[in-house]
Design an enzyme around this catalytic site. Structure first.
Site, PDB file in Angstrom:
ATOM      1  N   SER A  39     -28.962  -2.662  -2.876  1.00 48.50           N
ATOM      2  CA  SER A  39     -28.465  -2.694  -1.506  1.00 48.50           C
ATOM      3  C   SER A  39     -28.510  -1.297  -0.878  1.00 48.50           C
ATOM      4  O   SER A  39     -29.560  -0.664  -0.872  1.00 48.50           O
ATOM      5  CB  SER A  39     -27.057  -3.303  -1.480  1.00 48.50           C
ATOM      6  OG  SER A  39     -26.713  -3.728  -0.192  1.00 48.50           O
ATOM      7  N   ASP A 152     -29.634  -9.963  -1.276  1.00 52.68           N
ATOM      8  CA  ASP A 152     -28.911  -8.785  -1.744  1.00 52.68           C
ATOM      9  C   ASP A 152     -28.628  -8.841  -3.254  1.00 52.68           C
ATOM     10  O   ASP A 152     -27.998  -9.769  -3.751  1.00 52.68           O
ATOM     11  CB  ASP A 152     -27.589  -8.686  -0.985  1.00 52.68           C
ATOM     12  CG  ASP A 152     -26.902  -7.340  -1.139  1.00 52.68           C
ATOM     13  OD1 ASP A 152     -26.939  -6.768  -2.238  1.00 52.68           O
ATOM     14  OD2 ASP A 152     -26.315  -6.873  -0.143  1.00 52.68           O
TER      15      ASP A 152
END
Length: 259
Positions: A39, A152
C-alpha cells in the site's frame, strides 16, 4: 556483511512517515539490502528503490493533489480508478519500469480478491503490482493483472516480512505506520469505517511483528487519520525523528556479533 531488510506497512497518509525513516537511514549511512512494501509502504519503497531521494518524493507528494488525479469509475466494483496516478508514477520512475531495473531488490504485496490470498511480486513490470497493492477495495476498482483481480495487500498482510526472512545477512526491520489509538473519536459513519478497517488490518500484523529483529512504530502516528495528506511534512518528520532516536539499536543489528 549484514544489511537491513525493511518491511514497510500500509497506513494511508501515515505511510509518508516511511520517507522520513528512509531519509534518516540514509543520513546514518546504513546499508539497505532488501525492501518489501504494501500500500503506501509500497509507494515509498518503489521510489526509494528507484533511487529517488526521500525528500524529493515528499515534495512530489505534497505538490500533487491526489484527489485531482482520481476520477470516478462508476462501475459495480469501485468508485475510482488510478489511471492518472499511474501516469504520474510512471513519469517519475522513468526508465526503471521493471523490478530488475531497481537499485535495491524489492517485493510488493497485493491481495487476490477472488482467491483470498496474498500475492508477492518481485519481477517484471513494477507499475501494475504497485497500483494493485494500493487499491483500497470499494474506493478503487481492482487491478486486473496476470489473470487475477488484485486489491490492497494490507487486507491480509500489512507488514510484509515474509520476503525478507531466511537470509542470514538480512536483519529484518518492520516499519508499522498503522498504530492504534485508544482515544479515537468516532462522530460519523466515515470515521466508523476508517476505524473498522484500521483495526482489521492491524490485527494481521501481530504475528509478523514478532518475526522482526526490530520494530519501528512511531507512536505519534496514532493521532493522524489515513487521509491526513496535508500534514505530510509533519508525518515525514515523525518517521525521521523516531528513526534517529532508535539509531543505536538499528546500528547494533548490523554488528558481527548479532545473529
Amino acid at each position: 556483511m549484514a544489511q537491513l531488510g525493511l518491511a514497510l506497512s500500509g497506513g494511508g497518509a501515515r505511510g509518508i512517515a516511511h520517507l522520513g525513516v528512509l531519509a534518516a537511514l540514509d543520513e546514518l549511512r546504513l546499508p539497505i539490502g532488501q525492501l518489501a512494501g504494501v500500500s503506501s509502504g509500497a509507494i515509498a519503497a518503489v521510489f526509494y528503490a528507484a533511487g529517488m531521494p526521500p525528500r524529493e518524493v515528499l515534495k512530489m507528494l505534497l505538490d500533487t493533489n491526489l484527489f485531482r488525479l482520481t476520477r470516478p469509475a462508476f462501475n459495480r466494483l469501485g468508485l475510482l480508478h488510478l489511471d492518472a496516478v499511474a501516469e504520474v508514477i510512471a513519469r517519475q520512475l522513468g526508465s526503471k519500469v521493471n523490478f530488475e531495473d531497481l537499485n535495491i531488490p524489492l517485493t510488493l504485496v497485493a491481495t487476490d480478491l477472488l482467491a483470498g490470498e496474498s500475492v508477492y511480486f518481485s519481477a517484471g513490470p513494477v507499475l501494475p503490482p504497485l497500483l494493485a497493492s494500493s487499491a483500497v477495495p470499494i474506493v478503487y476498482r481492482p487491478v486486473a493483472y496476470q489473470g487475477r483481480q488484485l486489491v490492497d495487500g494490507g487486507l491480509l498482510n500489512n507488514l510484509p516480512v515474509e520476503p525478507l526472512l531466511g537470509r542470514a545477512d538480512i536483519r529484518v526491520v518492520g516499519v508499522n505506520c498503522n498504530p492504534i489509538s485508544p482515544e479515537v473519536h468516532i462522530p460519523n459513519l466515515r470515521r466508523l469505517i476508517e476505524r473498522t478497517l484500521q483495526l482489521a488490518i492491524n490485527a494481521n500484523t501481530n504475528t509478523r511483528k514478532t518475526q522482526c529483529h526490530l520494530l519501528l512504530e512511531p507512536p505519534e502516528l496514532r493521532h493522524f487519520r489515513p487521509l491526513s495528506y496535508k500534514q505530510g511534512a509533519e508525518l515525514f518528520a515523525i518517521g525521521y525523528r523516531h528513526t534517529l532516536d532508535r539509531a543505536r539499536e538499528i546500528v547494533a543489528l548490523l554488528s558481527p556479533e548479532k545473529r
